[in-house]
Motif scaffolding. Structure first.
Motif, PDB file in Angstrom:
ATOM      1  N   LEU B  96       0.793  -1.225   0.000  1.00  0.00           N
ATOM      2  CA  LEU B  96       0.000   0.000   0.000  1.00  0.00           C
ATOM      3  C   LEU B  96       0.823   1.271   0.000  1.00  0.00           C
ATOM      4  O   LEU B  96       0.269   2.366   0.011  1.00  0.00           O
ATOM      5  CB  LEU B  96      -0.973  -0.013   1.187  1.00  0.00           C
ATOM      6  N   ILE B  97       2.156   1.129   0.001  1.00  0.00           N
ATOM      7  CA  ILE B  97       3.026   2.306  -0.087  1.00  0.00           C
ATOM      8  C   ILE B  97       4.157   1.978  -1.057  1.00  0.00           C
ATOM      9  O   ILE B  97       4.337   0.833  -1.447  1.00  0.00           O
ATOM     10  CB  ILE B  97       3.634   2.670   1.291  1.00  0.00           C
ATOM     11  N   PHE B  98       4.916   3.004  -1.447  1.00  0.00           N
ATOM     12  CA  PHE B  98       6.055   2.780  -2.331  1.00  0.00           C
ATOM     13  C   PHE B  98       7.298   2.551  -1.477  1.00  0.00           C
ATOM     14  O   PHE B  98       7.769   3.449  -0.776  1.00  0.00           O
ATOM     15  CB  PHE B  98       6.220   3.951  -3.295  1.00  0.00           C
ATOM     16  N   HIS B  99       7.805   1.321  -1.525  1.00  0.00           N
ATOM     17  CA  HIS B  99       8.885   0.925  -0.631  1.00  0.00           C
ATOM     18  C   HIS B  99      10.213   1.583  -0.945  1.00  0.00           C
ATOM     19  O   HIS B  99      11.021   1.813  -0.057  1.00  0.00           O
ATOM     20  CB  HIS B  99       9.045  -0.601  -0.670  1.00  0.00           C
ATOM     21  N   SER B 100      10.443   1.879  -2.227  1.00  0.00           N
ATOM     22  CA  SER B 100      11.748   2.431  -2.601  1.00  0.00           C
ATOM     23  C   SER B 100      11.788   3.952  -2.463  1.00  0.00           C
ATOM     24  O   SER B 100      12.786   4.570  -2.772  1.00  0.00           O
ATOM     25  CB  SER B 100      12.085   2.031  -4.032  1.00  0.00           C
ATOM     26  N   MET B 101      10.682   4.535  -1.998  1.00  0.00           N
ATOM     27  CA  MET B 101      10.640   5.984  -1.814  1.00  0.00           C
ATOM     28  C   MET B 101      10.566   6.302  -0.333  1.00  0.00           C
ATOM     29  O   MET B 101       9.995   5.547   0.450  1.00  0.00           O
ATOM     30  CB  MET B 101       9.402   6.560  -2.482  1.00  0.00           C
ATOM     31  N   GLU B 105       8.710  11.407   0.196  1.00  0.00           N
ATOM     32  CA  GLU B 105       8.409  11.290  -1.231  1.00  0.00           C
ATOM     33  C   GLU B 105       7.068  10.622  -1.469  1.00  0.00           C
ATOM     34  O   GLU B 105       6.342  10.975  -2.396  1.00  0.00           O
ATOM     35  CB  GLU B 105       9.508  10.496  -1.928  1.00  0.00           C
ATOM     36  N   ALA B 108       4.762  13.336  -1.174  1.00  0.00           N
ATOM     37  CA  ALA B 108       4.933  14.488  -2.069  1.00  0.00           C
ATOM     38  C   ALA B 108       3.907  14.467  -3.199  1.00  0.00           C
ATOM     39  O   ALA B 108       3.497  15.505  -3.705  1.00  0.00           O
ATOM     40  CB  ALA B 108       6.345  14.502  -2.641  1.00  0.00           C
ATOM     41  N   HIS B 109       3.496  13.268  -3.589  1.00  0.00           N
ATOM     42  CA  HIS B 109       2.517  13.147  -4.670  1.00  0.00           C
ATOM     43  C   HIS B 109       1.140  13.548  -4.156  1.00  0.00           C
ATOM     44  O   HIS B 109       0.583  12.891  -3.284  1.00  0.00           O
ATOM     45  CB  HIS B 109       2.500  11.695  -5.161  1.00  0.00           C
ATOM     46  N   ARG B 157      -1.123   8.952   2.389  1.00  0.00           N
ATOM     47  CA  ARG B 157      -0.970   9.133   0.934  1.00  0.00           C
ATOM     48  C   ARG B 157      -2.315   9.432   0.297  1.00  0.00           C
ATOM     49  O   ARG B 157      -2.440  10.292  -0.573  1.00  0.00           O
ATOM     50  CB  ARG B 157      -0.384   7.867   0.286  1.00  0.00           C
ATOM     51  N   LEU B 161      -4.485  13.052  -1.707  1.00  0.00           N
ATOM     52  CA  LEU B 161      -5.096  13.012  -3.038  1.00  0.00           C
ATOM     53  C   LEU B 161      -6.571  13.440  -3.002  1.00  0.00           C
ATOM     54  O   LEU B 161      -7.357  13.052  -3.861  1.00  0.00           O
ATOM     55  CB  LEU B 161      -4.940  11.611  -3.630  1.00  0.00           C
TER      56      LEU B 161
END
Ligand SMILES: Nc1ncnc2c1ncn2[C@@H]1O[C@H](COP(=O)(O)OP(=O)(O)O)[C@@H](O)[C@H]1O
Ligand SMILES: [Mg+2]
Lengths: 288, 247
Positions: B96-101, B105, B108-109, B157, B161
């Protein structure tokens, strides 16, 4: 053979390789895709540049963006055709479709431009520089400078801009990216358009070093493959270093062993890297 | 509650099939303004399929049909990103999240003012007030976070949005009991602050304390639906989920 001359050759060749490969770095890192029409797109970029200059009398600086625009169009069209395969990550079909596209481009180019070799002269390629007994041209300097600028710009955009962030989100998890409101089709189309533009730029810069033929392109794909794999899939800095390393290797191998076997030697490097690399080809952009 | 008003989100005749096997049959389901609806049911009941179908999204490949209406607008023909831009925000299970960010970050989106169309875009300050833990971890990679922190970041996140409706798929799964309460209370607070929420929760005992209404799903169908207090006493729920007393 002069050692300093080989180092210069290697550096120029290395930057040329890195520039030829940059589109694929992003392609593979982001879309987990390959484009086996890459070599023919390089060929097309070289011929568009040549045609624009020799037939239409356009200046080099106008011919370059023209070739890049055609590259964008071809890349976009190619991805548009196989968008569903991309989204399903059907890699085998994508390989075949891009391979097919490459041969269509080659056939069309042969019909349009003929199958005799041509020389793509630019104002810079005709200006020699001698330092002692070392020789190179202004075109070589331009290749190095443009490559460095493209890599710095790309690295900056990917790491710091909203567009780059979107691209990395799609690279890591396209499904989750959709839930963040990102239109992944648009990202895939953009990545292919970028690939088309940069390979055409590479062609306009690098092709003046050797005669051009509509049948060329295979070597460029292999070079690209080695650079991308050696650099770590999707790593921009890695690709730059790998290009440089491969350029030096090719220059020295050609000078001290035999230039006839340089491509075969590249394959040996490629096979060794694929077999020995712990992650194989599974790493993603941003996943370092 | 504002039962007389037209619903915020309405689902009609929603079905989903995996390879021809029907996994979801929802005749009608509605969420009202600022309502927190709990969706419960056994493993495989179709809960994840339901929220996925509402966004035309799945990690699998179900065939979905039916109507999804948000504030009177029919979204049925829209793709997932377009529905997200309309304010349907799903926090999926597991990834559910971006692991490499980094945390920063990931946050930030955010929705642009144009996309938000008047809905509230939580600012970074709002987010860090709501989840102080994330503020301390803003430099960490998503992949370095604990399970609880990942849930917080997943919710955060979505808040960036501009959600109209928040859909959460088992946010408390694998969390320590104390953390489960924290997460559920945060979700309650978001509903109180103006969001409409659909919460999938396997911890019925905890869910029943925070939700307004509850729907019980079984084999892809809504078996029972009602106010939280009524549902707590429903024998089908008491029996199966609350270590109940029904015979
Ligand atoms: N990708 C898939 N392929 C095939 N069947 C699936 C897939 N995902 C879910 N199902 C089936 O659909 C039904 C509902 O699954 P799911 O929505 O994940 O249930 P829940 O979230 O309530 O545990 C189950 O019977 C499950 O086996
Ligand atoms: Mg589930």
């Amino acid at each position: 053979m002069n050692l300093a001359q080989q180092i210069i050759n290697g550096i120029v060749l290395g930057h040329a390789f890195a520039l030829i490969a940059i589109g694929w770095t992003v392609l593979l890192g982001v879309a987990r895709l390959v484009n086996f029409g890459h070599g023919q797109m390089y060929m097309l970029g070289a011929f568009i540049t040549w045609f624009a200059m020799s037939a239409w009398g356009l200046p080099y600086l106008v011919a370059i963006p023209l070739a890049m625009s055609v590259g964008v169009g071809v890349g976009y069209l190619m991805q548009r055709t196989m968008l569903n395969l991309t989204i399903r990550q059907d890699l085998v079909s994508v390989m075949i479709v891009t391979l097919g596209f490459g041969y269509v481009i080659e056939g069309a180019a042969a019909l349009t431009f003929g199958s005799t070799g041509q020389i793509l002269d630019t104002p810079l390629s005709l200006m020699d520089i001698y330092i002692g007994d070392i020789w190179f041209t202004w075109q070589d300097i331009a290749i190095v400078v443009v490559t460095i600028l493209v890599f710095i710009a790309l690295k900056y955009v990917i790491e710091n801009s909203p567009v780059g962030r979107r691209v990395r989100m799609v690279a890591e998890d396209p499904k989750l990216a959709q839930l963040a409101g990102i239109n992944i089709k648009r990202v895939y189309l953009g990545v292919f358009a970028f690939e088309g533009a940069t390979v055409a730029l590479a062609a306009a810069m690098v092709a003046p070093r050797t005669p051009i033929l509509t049948s060329m392109g295979f070597e460029e794909v292999i070079i690209t493959f080695v650079v991308v794999v050696l650099g770590g899939i999707g790593s921009v800095t890695g690709s730059y270093l790998a290009g440089l390393g491969l350029g030096l290797f090719t220059a020295f191998f050609g000078a001290y062993v035999s230039s006839a076997y340089a491509t075969a030697a590249m394959f040996v490097v490629l096979i060794a890297v694929l077999v020995l690399r712990p992650g194989g080809m599974t790493q993603k952009m941003g996943g370092h | 509650m504002t039962g007389a008003q037209s619903p915020v989100l309405e689902v009609r005749n929603l079905t989903a099939d995996y390879n021809g096997n029907r996994a979801l049959t929802i005749d009608h389901l509605a969420l009202h303004e600022q309502e927190l609806l709990g969706v419960v049911g056994a493993n495989g009941a179709g809960k994840s399929t339901l929220v996925g179908a509402i966004l035309n999204w799945s990690r699998g490949a179900p065939r979905v049909s039916g109507e999804v209406i948000l504030d009177g607008e029919d979204l049925s023909r829209m793709d997932t990103p377009s529905r997200v831009k309309k304010g349907l925000l799903l926090i999926p299970e597991s990834q559910l999240i971006f692991h490499s960010m980094s945390v920063a970050e990931n946050l930030a989106h955010h929705a642009s003012a144009a996309d938000a169309a008047g809905r509230h875009v939580y600012s970074l300050d709002d987010i860090y007030d709501l989840f102080p833990n994330l503020a301390n971890r803003r430099g960490h990679l998503g992949g370095q976070l604990s399970g609880g922190e990942r849930q917080m970041l997943g919710i955060a996140r979505a808040l960036r949005l501009a959600p109209r409706v928040l859909l959460l798929d088992e946010p408390s799964i694998g969390l320590a009991p104390k953390l489960v309460l924290t997460v559920l209370r945060t979700i309650r607070q978001l509903a109180d602050n103006g969001l409409t929420v659909l919460l999938i929760e396997q911890n019925v005992k905890a869910a029943v304390e925070v939700v307004d209404r509850m729907a019980l799903l079984e084999r892809g169908r809504v078996l029972a639906e009602g106010a939280a207090a009524e549902m707590r006493d429903d024998p089908r729920i008491a029996e199966a989920y609350l270590g109940g007393h029904a015979t």
